[in-house]
Design a protein around this motif. Structure first.
Motif, PDB file in Angstrom:
ATOM      1  N   SER A 218       0.845  -1.193   0.000  1.00  0.00           N
ATOM      2  CA  SER A 218       0.000   0.000   0.000  1.00  0.00           C
ATOM      3  C   SER A 218       0.877   1.239   0.000  1.00  0.00           C
ATOM      4  CB  SER A 218      -0.906   0.008   1.241  1.00  0.00           C
ATOM      5  OG  SER A 218      -1.535   1.264   1.391  1.00  0.00           O
ATOM      6  N   PHE A 219       0.647   2.138  -0.941  1.00  0.00           N
ATOM      7  CA  PHE A 219       1.352   3.417  -1.012  1.00  0.00           C
ATOM      8  C   PHE A 219       0.429   4.548  -0.539  1.00  0.00           C
ATOM      9  CE2 PHE A 219       4.074   0.955  -3.742  1.00  0.00           C
ATOM     10  CZ  PHE A 219       5.318   1.566  -3.684  1.00  0.00           C
ATOM     11  N   GLY A 220       1.037   5.543   0.107  1.00  0.00           N
ATOM     12  CA  GLY A 220       0.281   6.728   0.504  1.00  0.00           C
ATOM     13  C   GLY A 220      -0.578   6.554   1.735  1.00  0.00           C
ATOM     14  N   PHE A 221      -0.235   5.590   2.589  1.00  0.00           N
ATOM     15  CA  PHE A 221      -1.007   5.393   3.820  1.00  0.00           C
ATOM     16  C   PHE A 221      -0.742   6.562   4.778  1.00  0.00           C
ATOM     17  CE2 PHE A 221      -2.092   3.668   7.955  1.00  0.00           C
ATOM     18  CZ  PHE A 221      -3.250   2.949   7.685  1.00  0.00           C
ATOM     19  N   PRO A 222      -1.753   7.025   5.514  1.00  0.00           N
ATOM     20  CA  PRO A 222      -1.577   8.202   6.381  1.00  0.00           C
ATOM     21  C   PRO A 222      -0.810   7.910   7.673  1.00  0.00           C
ATOM     22  CG  PRO A 222      -3.869   7.501   6.380  1.00  0.00           C
ATOM     23  CD  PRO A 222      -3.167   6.637   5.401  1.00  0.00           C
ATOM     24  N   VAL A 223       0.457   7.634   7.523  1.00  0.00           N
ATOM     25  CA  VAL A 223       1.399   7.597   8.635  1.00  0.00           C
ATOM     26  C   VAL A 223       2.617   8.378   8.154  1.00  0.00           C
ATOM     27  CG1 VAL A 223       2.293   5.328   7.917  1.00  0.00           C
ATOM     28  CG2 VAL A 223       2.727   6.147  10.229  1.00  0.00           C
ATOM     29  N   SER A 224       2.982   9.462   8.860  1.00  0.00           N
ATOM     30  CA  SER A 224       3.963  10.377   8.295  1.00  0.00           C
ATOM     31  C   SER A 224       4.439  11.379   9.348  1.00  0.00           C
ATOM     32  CB  SER A 224       3.354  11.151   7.118  1.00  0.00           C
ATOM     33  OG  SER A 224       2.394  12.097   7.582  1.00  0.00           O
ATOM     34  N   HIS A 225       5.309  12.291   8.917  1.00  0.00           N
ATOM     35  CA  HIS A 225       5.739  13.407   9.750  1.00  0.00           C
ATOM     36  C   HIS A 225       4.794  14.601   9.626  1.00  0.00           C
ATOM     37  CE1 HIS A 225       9.519  11.468  10.778  1.00  0.00           C
ATOM     38  NE2 HIS A 225       9.897  12.541  11.439  1.00  0.00           N
ATOM     39  N   GLU A 226       3.773  14.467   8.826  1.00  0.00           N
ATOM     40  CA  GLU A 226       2.812  15.544   8.628  1.00  0.00           C
ATOM     41  C   GLU A 226       1.577  15.326   9.510  1.00  0.00           C
ATOM     42  OE1 GLU A 226       3.897  18.098   6.797  1.00  0.00           O
ATOM     43  OE2 GLU A 226       5.694  16.859   6.577  1.00  0.00           O
ATOM     44  N   LYS A 227       0.550  16.106   9.288  1.00  0.00           N
ATOM     45  CA  LYS A 227      -0.683  15.966  10.064  1.00  0.00           C
ATOM     46  C   LYS A 227      -1.261  14.564   9.945  1.00  0.00           C
ATOM     47  CE  LYS A 227      -4.558  17.378   8.292  1.00  0.00           C
ATOM     48  NZ  LYS A 227      -5.638  18.228   7.739  1.00  0.00           N
TER      49      LYS A 227
END
Length: 308
Positions: free
Chosen positions: A269-278
């Motif tokens: 899966s690409f683009g899953f909402p886990v990140s350094h952003e909101k």
């Protein structure tokens, strides 16, 4: 099976600590206020808003002593690392988890805190929480669903997230314990006592501020060390503020990652909402999950049945 620390109750105590980079107390104040509004008591460690004059929130000894005190404190039910940055790898081998093993508590954070997540999972089989830290509460962030997911996770709500698909997604379904975090730190701990086993697990990755060739190099480090070979599934989160060299690398960050993992047959899966952003959902590291990847939608949910 991984041991899951007790979930929090009204009146439970959350301690804030900075085991890595410096954070001014003013930038943690909203987090402190909101945690209290959620019904928790808050204890602030000496490394939050310390008098450090350099990058770190104190000397190695000061950060080690404060983190150890908080970890061993019987009144503390969860340890929220106020920020990441860099510094845990300088003290990780000197932290004693003897008392923590007998009475686990939630250790929370991301970025440099990936070292703690990996070390605790690999050595002690205890779940931790990869989740927003104090800075995410600022500028109204405490009201968004991502900070809200931290509250839900601490209360023991069963995690279930959906997100949009991506053109590079490889469809399929996977079940396994969830491991991972920041790519730079996962590459950094390969071959150390904090290293993680990935066979049969669902691995998630994210990063920030790296050059494209650095991302390629770190992904190939994971590949060459066997970390990508026998995964149950792979989750590629946000790679924000990515930089290029004067002579272009020639691929986007997702293109280069896709090239590296295309030889494997597990779901990706690409683009899953886990990140350094909101966009940074709380994820329980070490806990079993089911990952369903499609072109138009991705589902990640806690898997409550016995894992094979």
């Amino acid at each position: 099976m991984v041991k899951v620390p007790p979930y929090l109750q009204p009146g439970s105590t959350i301690a804030l600590v900075c085991p890595s980079g410096f954070m001014a107390i003013e930038k943690a104040q909203t987090c402190i206020d909101v945690l209290q509004q959620w019904g928790y008591k808050v204890k602030v460690g000496t490394t939050v808003g310390s008098f450090s004059t350099n990058y770190f929130s104190g000397t190695d000894e000061e950060r080690l002593i404060n983190f150890q005190q908080i970890l061993d404190d019987d009144e503390v039910d969860a340890v929220l690392c106020a920020r990441g940055g860099y510094g845990l790898s300088r003290i990780i081998d000197h932290i004693s988890f003897k008392k923590f093993k007998k009475r686990p508590k939630w250790v929370i954070g991301f970025s440099d805190i990936t070292v703690l997540h990996a070390h605790i999972y690999s050595n002690y089989g205890i779940a931790t929480l990869h989740a927003p830290m104090a800075g995410a509460f600022n500028d109204g962030g405490y009201a968004n669903e991502y900070v809200g997911s931290l509250k839900q996770a601490l209360e023991g709500k069963r995690i279930r997230y959906e997100c949009a698909g991506h053109a590079f997604n490889r469809k399929g379904e996977a079940i396994g314990e969830l491991v991972g975090g920041n790519l730079a730190l996962l590459a950094h701990i390969v071959g150390t006592p904090s290293d993680i086993k990935t066979k049969g697990r669902i691995l998630f990755l994210e990063d920030v501020g790296e050059y494209l060739y650095n991302v390629d190099r770190m992904m190939r480090q994971l590949q060459r060390s066997g970390k990508l070979e026998k995964l149950a599934g792979l989750i590629i989160g946000g790679f924000s503020d990515i930089k290029d060299t004067e002579r272009p690398f020639g691929q986007t960050v997702y293109e280069l990652i896709n090239d590296i993992v295309k030889e494997y047959d597990y779901p990706v899966s690409f683009g899953f909402p886990v990140s350094h952003e909101k966009e940074n959902y709380a994820l329980k590291v070490g806990v079993g999950y089911r990952l369903k990847v499609g072109r138009s939608k991705v589902l990640l949910e806690e898997y409550v049945d016995e894992l094979d």
